[in-house]
Design a protein around this motif. Structure first.
Motif, mmCIF file in Angstrom:
data_model
loop_
_atom_site.group_PDB
_atom_site.id
_atom_site.type_symbol
_atom_site.label_atom_id
_atom_site.label_comp_id
_atom_site.label_asym_id
_atom_site.label_seq_id
_atom_site.Cartn_x
_atom_site.Cartn_y
_atom_site.Cartn_z
ATOM 1 N N THR A 185 46.240 60.004 -5.144
ATOM 2 C CA THR A 185 47.551 60.634 -5.268
ATOM 3 C C THR A 185 48.565 59.919 -4.377
ATOM 4 O O THR A 185 48.207 59.095 -3.530
ATOM 5 C CB THR A 185 47.493 62.109 -4.868
ATOM 6 N N THR A 186 49.831 60.308 -4.581
ATOM 7 C CA THR A 186 50.899 59.706 -3.779
ATOM 8 C C THR A 186 50.821 60.127 -2.312
ATOM 9 O O THR A 186 51.521 59.541 -1.475
ATOM 10 C CB THR A 186 52.269 60.095 -4.338
ATOM 11 N N ASP A 187 50.000 61.125 -2.010
ATOM 12 C CA ASP A 187 49.801 61.527 -0.618
ATOM 13 C C ASP A 187 48.702 60.710 0.064
ATOM 14 O O ASP A 187 48.493 60.849 1.270
ATOM 15 C CB ASP A 187 49.404 63.014 -0.547
ATOM 16 N N GLU A 188 47.999 59.893 -0.710
ATOM 17 C CA GLU A 188 46.815 59.220 -0.187
ATOM 18 C C GLU A 188 46.996 57.691 -0.217
ATOM 19 O O GLU A 188 47.969 57.177 -0.786
ATOM 20 C CB GLU A 188 45.590 59.601 -1.026
ATOM 21 N N THR A 189 46.035 57.025 0.361
ATOM 22 C CA THR A 189 45.957 55.565 0.278
ATOM 23 C C THR A 189 44.542 55.182 -0.141
ATOM 24 O O THR A 189 43.605 55.957 0.012
ATOM 25 C CB THR A 189 46.275 54.886 1.630
#
Length: 400
Positions: free
Chosen positions: A231-235
């Motif tokens: 997700t855009t919250d993760e890397t």
């Protein structure tokens, strides 16, 4: 009868005369492995050897590095000492008799001794070579004697051996104490050990050559990711494995960068974890499919990897509520559409509890149905006339 008289007269040599006395050496050439005998012969004014040994004879040299043994009387006016030296060069020998200088001063030339297996050296012109099958370097052996003096003549049987790579031609005797041989690199990486033998025995000194990988071949790049979706919250971690044209793991490149086809995505600079292995951290602020690749010194890799970027956690401030109509009859159902977005405006991939409440008695909101990522529909019906306010909630928290 005649009378005959005879007398025996003994004539003894007189006092030692400096001009007649001599200083001599057993050889004018001295090896650093050997000794030379220095002799002082005392003679009288008529050139006769002195019969006694009562004089004080001191022998000296012009070199601080030379060594003389104690002077020993051999009888008949002869005094001797042994000369040795570990330093090459000319040494002038002098002597004194009772503190006075003897005129003669012979010179001894000190030359290197036999080649030493301990002090002789071997060096490579290059500490490392690219393992490409064509790069080469020159191995040089310098023969030295036991004292570390360079031998300056040829003629020894010197052989050069190597554990990796290829030896070119034969050992060259340069007739100055040095011996050389060319070495050609292999096409596989590794460390070669160079050994040298002198007249059949191996030297103690050796040298190593590191055969390193050639430049990275972009067509050999292997790309991987720590996850197929995030997700855009993760890397996620992107991994690169690189090789040269001969298949050796290689880190030989001026620049290495991760590329992506997805707008709003980026990768950090790569970090080398071991030879030919790199990692980078990848993130994105836009949902979609990112095709990841690599550029090696500006040349794109042929290998790629796809990763799916999903919207992150719900951000209420970015989310919206819509209605299908602003006025309806009691026979109609108004559809309330709730769009849950992440911090960057992408439909959220989270699945919270979505519901709605109404302010007018006789009006009710149905169960929320997720129709796509982040999009929910809630039917609202009424059996009463009037105006109702519909409030959507996410996990019990009203949308603003």
């Amino acid at each position: 009868d005649g009378v005959s008289n005879s007398e025996t007269v003994t004539v003894n040599p007189g006092t030692a005369i400096l001009a007649n006395s001599t200083v001599s050496v057993s050889s004018t050439t001295l090896s650093t492995d050997d000794v030379v005998t220095v002799s002082v012969q005392l003679k009288d004014v008529d050139g006769n050897d002195m019969p006694n040994d009562t004089e004080t004879v001191v022998i000296s040299t012009s070199s601080d590095d030379a060594t003389l043994t104690a002077v020993v009387s051999r009888g008949g006016g002869l005094y001797e000492a042994e000369l040795s030296s570990t330093t090459v060069g000319d040494i002038i020998i002098s002597a004194t008799i009772n503190g006075f200088d003897v005129d003669s001063t012979p010179t001894v030339s000190v030359v290197p001794g036999a080649p030493s297996l301990i002090t002789s050296t071997v060096v490579s012109a290059d500490a490392s070579l690219v393992a490409d099958g064509v790069s080469s370097t020159l191995i040089t052996v310098q023969l030295k004697d036991a004292a570390g003096n360079n031998i300056v003549t040829g003629g020894e049987d010197v052989e050069i051996f190597i554990t990796e790579g290829k030896l070119v031609a034969e050992v060259a005797d340069n007739s100055d104490g040095t011996y050389t041989r060319e070495i050609l690199s292999p096409t596989e990486t590794g460390i070669a050990l160079v050994n040298v033998s002198i007249n059949g025995d191996f030297m103690a000194n050796r040298v190593m050559i590191d055969f390193t990988a050639g430049p990275i071949d972009p067509s050999t790049i292997e790309i991987g990711t720590s996850a197929e979706a995030f997700t855009t919250d993760e890397t996620i971690t992107v991994t690169l494995v690189a090789f040269d044209v001969f298949g050796n793991p290689s880190s030989n490149a001026g620049s290495i960068a991760i590329t992506s086809t997805l707008d709003g995505s980026s990768a950090t600079s790569v970090t080398e974890t071991s030879t030919g292995n790199f990692t980078a951290t990848f993130s994105a602020t836009k949902a979609g499919i990112a095709t990841l690749g690599a550029e090696i010194d500006g040349v794109a890799s042929t290998s790629t990897a796809d990763v799916t970027v999903n919207g992150g956690a719900v951000q209420l401030a970015q989310s919206t509520v819509e209605r299908s109509m602003s006025a309806a009859t009691t026979d109609d159902a108004v559809v309330i559409t709730v769009r849950l977005n992440d911090a960057y405006g992408n439909p959220s991939s989270s699945t919270p509890e979505v519901a709605a409440t109404t302010s007018l008695a006789g009006t009710s909101a149905g169960t929320a149905t997720m129709v796509s990522a982040g999009v929910y529909e809630i039917p609202v019906t009424s059996v009463a006339r009037g105006v109702t306010f519909v409030t959507a909630t996410v996990d019990g928290t009203p949308l603003p």
